[in-house]
Design a protein around this motif. Structure first.
Motif, PDB file in Angstrom:
ATOM      1  N   GLY A   1       1.016  -1.172   0.083  1.00 10.24           N
ATOM      2  CA  GLY A   1      -0.124  -0.030   0.043  1.00 10.24           C
ATOM      3  C   GLY A   1       0.598   1.202  -0.101  1.00 10.24           C
ATOM      4  N   PRO A   2       0.093   2.312   0.154  1.00  8.92           N
ATOM      5  CA  PRO A   2       0.952   3.611  -0.080  1.00  8.92           C
ATOM      6  C   PRO A   2       1.733   4.171   1.327  1.00  8.92           C
ATOM      7  CG  PRO A   2      -1.221   4.184   0.357  1.00  8.92           C
ATOM      8  CD  PRO A   2      -1.185   2.557   0.465  1.00  8.92           C
ATOM      9  N   GLN A   3       1.488   3.430   2.265  1.00  8.37           N
ATOM     10  CA  GLN A   3       2.202   3.895   3.775  1.00  8.37           C
ATOM     11  C   GLN A   3       2.943   2.849   4.377  1.00  8.37           C
ATOM     12  OE1 GLN A   3      -1.637   5.098   3.921  1.00  8.37           O
ATOM     13  NE2 GLN A   3      -0.978   7.176   2.982  1.00  8.37           N
ATOM     14  N   MET A   4       3.221   1.786   4.120  1.00  6.41           N
ATOM     15  CA  MET A   4       3.991   0.661   4.380  1.00  6.41           C
ATOM     16  C   MET A   4       5.017   0.150   3.507  1.00  6.41           C
ATOM     17  SD  MET A   4       1.389  -1.912   6.409  1.00  6.41           S
ATOM     18  CE  MET A   4       0.268  -1.114   8.037  1.00  6.41           C
ATOM     19  N   ARG A   5       6.223  -0.001   3.980  1.00  2.00           N
ATOM     20  CA  ARG A   5       7.338  -0.430   3.334  1.00  2.00           C
ATOM     21  C   ARG A   5       7.957  -1.495   4.523  1.00  2.00           C
ATOM     22  NH1 ARG A   5      12.492   1.428   2.933  1.00  2.00           N
ATOM     23  NH2 ARG A   5      12.107   3.487   3.995  1.00  2.00           N
ATOM     24  N   LEU A   6       8.209  -2.786   3.738  1.00  2.00           N
ATOM     25  CA  LEU A   6       9.017  -3.816   4.707  1.00  2.00           C
ATOM     26  C   LEU A   6      10.366  -4.085   3.998  1.00  2.00           C
ATOM     27  CD1 LEU A   6       5.654  -4.378   4.830  1.00  2.00           C
ATOM     28  CD2 LEU A   6       6.681  -6.785   5.382  1.00  2.00           C
ATOM     29  N   GLN A   7      11.271  -4.112   5.085  1.00  2.00           N
ATOM     30  CA  GLN A   7      12.546  -4.478   4.392  1.00  2.00           C
ATOM     31  C   GLN A   7      12.963  -5.828   5.369  1.00  2.00           C
ATOM     32  OE1 GLN A   7      15.761  -3.123   3.009  1.00  2.00           O
ATOM     33  NE2 GLN A   7      16.136  -5.308   3.276  1.00  2.00           N
TER      34      GLN A   7
ATOM     35  N   GLU B   1      15.048  -8.586   6.469  1.00  2.00           N
ATOM     36  CA  GLU B   1      16.188  -8.713   7.038  1.00  2.00           C
ATOM     37  C   GLU B   1      16.838 -10.247   6.820  1.00  2.00           C
ATOM     38  OE1 GLU B   1      17.570  -5.864   8.037  1.00  2.00           O
ATOM     39  OE2 GLU B   1      15.608  -4.812   8.691  1.00  2.00           O
ATOM     40  N   ASP B   2      18.392 -10.039   6.635  1.00  2.00           N
ATOM     41  CA  ASP B   2      19.204 -11.223   6.820  1.00  2.00           C
ATOM     42  C   ASP B   2      20.409 -11.013   7.295  1.00  2.00           C
ATOM     43  OD1 ASP B   2      20.558  -9.835   4.782  1.00  2.00           O
ATOM     44  OD2 ASP B   2      20.163 -11.495   3.114  1.00  2.00           O
TER      45      ASP B   2
ATOM     46  N   TRP C   1      10.788 -15.741   7.972  1.00  2.00           N
ATOM     47  CA  TRP C   1      11.455 -14.402   7.878  1.00  2.00           C
ATOM     48  C   TRP C   1      11.293 -13.010   8.890  1.00  2.00           C
ATOM     49  CZ3 TRP C   1       7.803 -14.686   2.776  1.00  2.00           C
ATOM     50  CH2 TRP C   1       8.278 -15.628   1.838  1.00  2.00           C
ATOM     51  N   THR C   2      12.163 -12.549   8.785  1.00  2.00           N
ATOM     52  CA  THR C   2      12.076 -11.258   9.685  1.00  2.00           C
ATOM     53  C   THR C   2      12.031 -10.108   8.844  1.00  2.00           C
ATOM     54  OG1 THR C   2      14.379 -10.893   9.949  1.00  2.00           O
ATOM     55  CG2 THR C   2      13.361 -12.435  11.132  1.00  2.00           C
ATOM     56  N   ALA C   3      11.325  -8.935   9.223  1.00  2.00           N
ATOM     57  CA  ALA C   3      11.264  -7.812   8.560  1.00  2.00           C
ATOM     58  C   ALA C   3      11.199  -6.534   9.335  1.00  2.00           C
ATOM     59  CB  ALA C   3      10.039  -7.843   7.300  1.00  2.00           C
ATOM     60  N   THR C   4      11.533  -5.659   8.903  1.00  2.00           N
ATOM     61  CA  THR C   4      11.421  -4.255   9.545  1.00  2.00           C
ATOM     62  C   THR C   4      10.384  -3.451   8.846  1.00  2.00           C
ATOM     63  OG1 THR C   4      13.764  -4.100  10.406  1.00  2.00           O
ATOM     64  CG2 THR C   4      12.474  -1.915  10.275  1.00  2.00           C
TER      65      THR C   4
ATOM     66  N   HIS D   1       8.339  -1.203  12.900  1.00  2.00           N
ATOM     67  CA  HIS D   1       7.810  -2.296  13.796  1.00  2.00           C
ATOM     68  C   HIS D   1       8.719  -3.472  13.236  1.00  2.00           C
ATOM     69  CE1 HIS D   1       4.237  -0.315  15.419  1.00  2.00           C
ATOM     70  NE2 HIS D   1       4.079   0.276  14.259  1.00  2.00           N
ATOM     71  N   PHE D   2       8.813  -4.464  14.049  1.00  2.00           N
ATOM     72  CA  PHE D   2       9.702  -5.737  13.722  1.00  2.00           C
ATOM     73  C   PHE D   2       8.769  -6.996  13.561  1.00  2.00           C
ATOM     74  CE2 PHE D   2      12.340  -2.794  16.166  1.00  2.00           C
ATOM     75  CZ  PHE D   2      13.234  -2.504  15.102  1.00  2.00           C
ATOM     76  N   LEU D   3       8.796  -7.459  12.443  1.00  2.00           N
ATOM     77  CA  LEU D   3       7.868  -8.509  12.036  1.00  2.00           C
ATOM     78  C   LEU D   3       8.402  -9.751  11.914  1.00  2.00           C
ATOM     79  CD1 LEU D   3       6.025  -6.085  11.499  1.00  2.00           C
ATOM     80  CD2 LEU D   3       5.244  -7.044   9.502  1.00  2.00           C
ATOM     81  N   ARG D   4       8.103 -11.074  12.356  1.00  2.00           N
ATOM     82  CA  ARG D   4       8.471 -12.277  12.152  1.00  2.00           C
ATOM     83  C   ARG D   4       7.182 -13.341  11.434  1.00  2.00           C
ATOM     84  NH1 ARG D   4      13.217 -13.861  14.609  1.00  2.00           N
ATOM     85  NH2 ARG D   4      13.988 -12.152  15.841  1.00  2.00           N
ATOM     86  N   PHE D   5       7.628 -13.853  10.199  1.00  2.00           N
ATOM     87  CA  PHE D   5       6.724 -14.765   9.645  1.00  2.00           C
ATOM     88  C   PHE D   5       7.184 -16.121   9.823  1.00  2.00           C
ATOM     89  CE2 PHE D   5       6.412 -10.735   7.351  1.00  2.00           C
ATOM     90  CZ  PHE D   5       5.030 -10.575   7.302  1.00  2.00           C
ATOM     91  N   ARG D   6       6.419 -16.855  10.854  1.00  2.00           N
ATOM     92  CA  ARG D   6       7.107 -18.303  11.149  1.00  2.00           C
ATOM     93  C   ARG D   6       6.450 -19.262  10.415  1.00  2.00           C
ATOM     94  NH1 ARG D   6       6.860 -15.479  16.252  1.00  2.00           N
ATOM     95  NH2 ARG D   6       8.779 -15.128  17.237  1.00  2.00           N
ATOM     96  N   PHE D   7       7.385 -20.103   9.533  1.00  2.00           N
ATOM     97  CA  PHE D   7       6.652 -21.130   8.604  1.00  2.00           C
ATOM     98  C   PHE D   7       7.081 -22.609   9.222  1.00  2.00           C
ATOM     99  CE2 PHE D   7       8.226 -17.509   5.815  1.00  2.00           C
ATOM    100  CZ  PHE D   7       6.920 -17.008   5.425  1.00  2.00           C
ATOM    101  N   ASP D   8       5.883 -23.373   9.229  1.00  4.22           N
ATOM    102  CA  ASP D   8       6.419 -24.671   9.480  1.00  4.22           C
ATOM    103  C   ASP D   8       6.868 -25.647   8.291  1.00  4.22           C
ATOM    104  OD1 ASP D   8       4.387 -25.531   7.654  1.00  4.22           O
ATOM    105  OD2 ASP D   8       2.822 -25.467   9.293  1.00  4.22           O
ATOM    106  N   THR D   9       7.184 -26.681   8.499  1.00  2.00           N
ATOM    107  CA  THR D   9       7.785 -27.637   7.546  1.00  2.00           C
ATOM    108  C   THR D   9       7.155 -27.584   6.160  1.00  2.00           C
ATOM    109  OG1 THR D   9       8.833 -29.074   8.987  1.00  2.00           O
ATOM    110  CG2 THR D   9       8.660 -29.756   6.886  1.00  2.00           C
ATOM    111  N   GLY D  10       5.570 -27.755   6.235  1.00  2.00           N
ATOM    112  CA  GLY D  10       4.798 -27.611   5.234  1.00  2.00           C
ATOM    113  C   GLY D  10       4.878 -26.331   4.298  1.00  2.00           C
ATOM    114  N   HIS D  11       4.914 -25.285   5.036  1.00  2.00           N
ATOM    115  CA  HIS D  11       5.074 -24.065   4.299  1.00  2.00           C
ATOM    116  C   HIS D  11       6.358 -23.714   3.732  1.00  2.00           C
ATOM    117  CE1 HIS D  11       2.135 -22.466   7.565  1.00  2.00           C
ATOM    118  NE2 HIS D  11       1.489 -22.354   6.523  1.00  2.00           N
ATOM    119  N   ARG D  12       7.575 -24.232   4.205  1.00  2.00           N
ATOM    120  CA  ARG D  12       8.841 -24.304   3.462  1.00  2.00           C
ATOM    121  C   ARG D  12       8.961 -24.934   2.441  1.00  2.00           C
ATOM    122  NH1 ARG D  12      10.229 -24.469   9.075  1.00  2.00           N
ATOM    123  NH2 ARG D  12      11.311 -26.456   8.989  1.00  2.00           N
ATOM    124  N   GLU D  13       8.303 -26.162   2.557  1.00  2.00           N
ATOM    125  CA  GLU D  13       8.386 -27.103   1.186  1.00  2.00           C
ATOM    126  C   GLU D  13       7.554 -26.505   0.469  1.00  2.00           C
ATOM    127  OE1 GLU D  13       7.120 -30.764   3.153  1.00  2.00           O
ATOM    128  OE2 GLU D  13       9.129 -31.431   3.600  1.00  2.00           O
ATOM    129  N   ARG D  14       6.566 -25.825   0.624  1.00  2.00           N
ATOM    130  CA  ARG D  14       5.584 -25.335  -0.632  1.00  2.00           C
ATOM    131  C   ARG D  14       6.090 -24.171  -1.205  1.00  2.00           C
ATOM    132  NH1 ARG D  14      -0.086 -26.039  -1.730  1.00  2.00           N
ATOM    133  NH2 ARG D  14      -0.571 -25.029  -3.707  1.00  2.00           N
TER     134      ARG D  14
END
Length: 203
Positions: free
Chosen positions: A36-42, A44-45, A86-89, A144-157
């Motif tokens: 959207g117009p007001q959010m930007r995600l970086q 991280e690695d 995945w982690t993101a700022t 804000h600091f975000l984490r998206f946690r994936f299980d094995t099924g997510h990672r394989e997909r």
């Protein structure tokens, strides 16, 4: 892994800083997404986090101070993905003061409803600001600091299909977009065999 032994001295980093910043800028562009117009995600690695630590130490001229190095590692190193997430700022971008006063509380609510979606799987909701001390959580902020946690099924997909969406379900900020292939290819490299993540500094 980021530890004191793997960081450059102040002199070494000063000699190569321009080259590092140029390479890092291209890397960050590939791993940055607007929502959207007001959010930007970086996203991280290890490279982005390592650069952040080196830059702070360089600006403060403290890269050769063992205590300062340990402090900055404790502050930032836990943002490196642990292989299962995945982690993101996330940055809320509101340059106009009047808009900021109105929209900031709304967008701080909306951050809680950011997600990643894989075709054929349930959405993976972002875990927001786990890396902040408790007293700083729940406050309106532009970062804000975000984490998206994936299980094995997510990672394989993800590895098999190479397709994912980023979105937000908030009723005042309802946006959804496909993660570009180049960005996704970079993010897939974060999903390796999980390893323990460094713990954040205590509150």
């Amino acid at each position: 892994m980021i530890d004191a032994a793997s960081l450059m001295t102040l002199q070494a980093y000063s000699l190569h800083r321009h080259e590092h910043r140029r390479k890092l800028a291209a890397h960050r562009r590939q791993r940055t997404l607007s929502l959207g117009p007001q959010m930007r995600l970086q996203f991280e690695d290890e490279l982005t986090v390592r650069h952040q630590i080196q830059e702070v130490l360089w600006m403060d001229r403290r890269a050769d101070d063992a205590d300062a190095v340990g402090e900055e590692i404790a502050t930032y190193a836990h943002l490196v993905p642990d292989g299962g997430q995945w982690t993101a700022t996330l940055m809320i971008e509101l340059p106009d003061a009047a808009e900021r006063q109105y929209w900031m509380p709304i967008l701080n609510e909306a951050v809680q409803e950011v997600y990643v979606e894989l075709p054929g799987h349930a959405r993976v909701a972002a875990s927001v600001n786990d890396d902040l001390p408790c007293q700083h959580r729940g406050r309106d902020s532009g970062v804000h600091f975000l984490r998206f946690r994936f299980d094995t099924g997510h990672r394989e997909r993800l590895q098999r299909d190479g397709e994912a969406l980023l979105g937000c379900t908030h009723h005042r900020y309802h946006w959804r977009r496909t993660i570009p292939r180049g960005t996704l290819a970079s993010l897939l490299r974060d999903l390796v065999q999980p390893r323990p993540a460094p713990r954040p500094c205590p509150p």
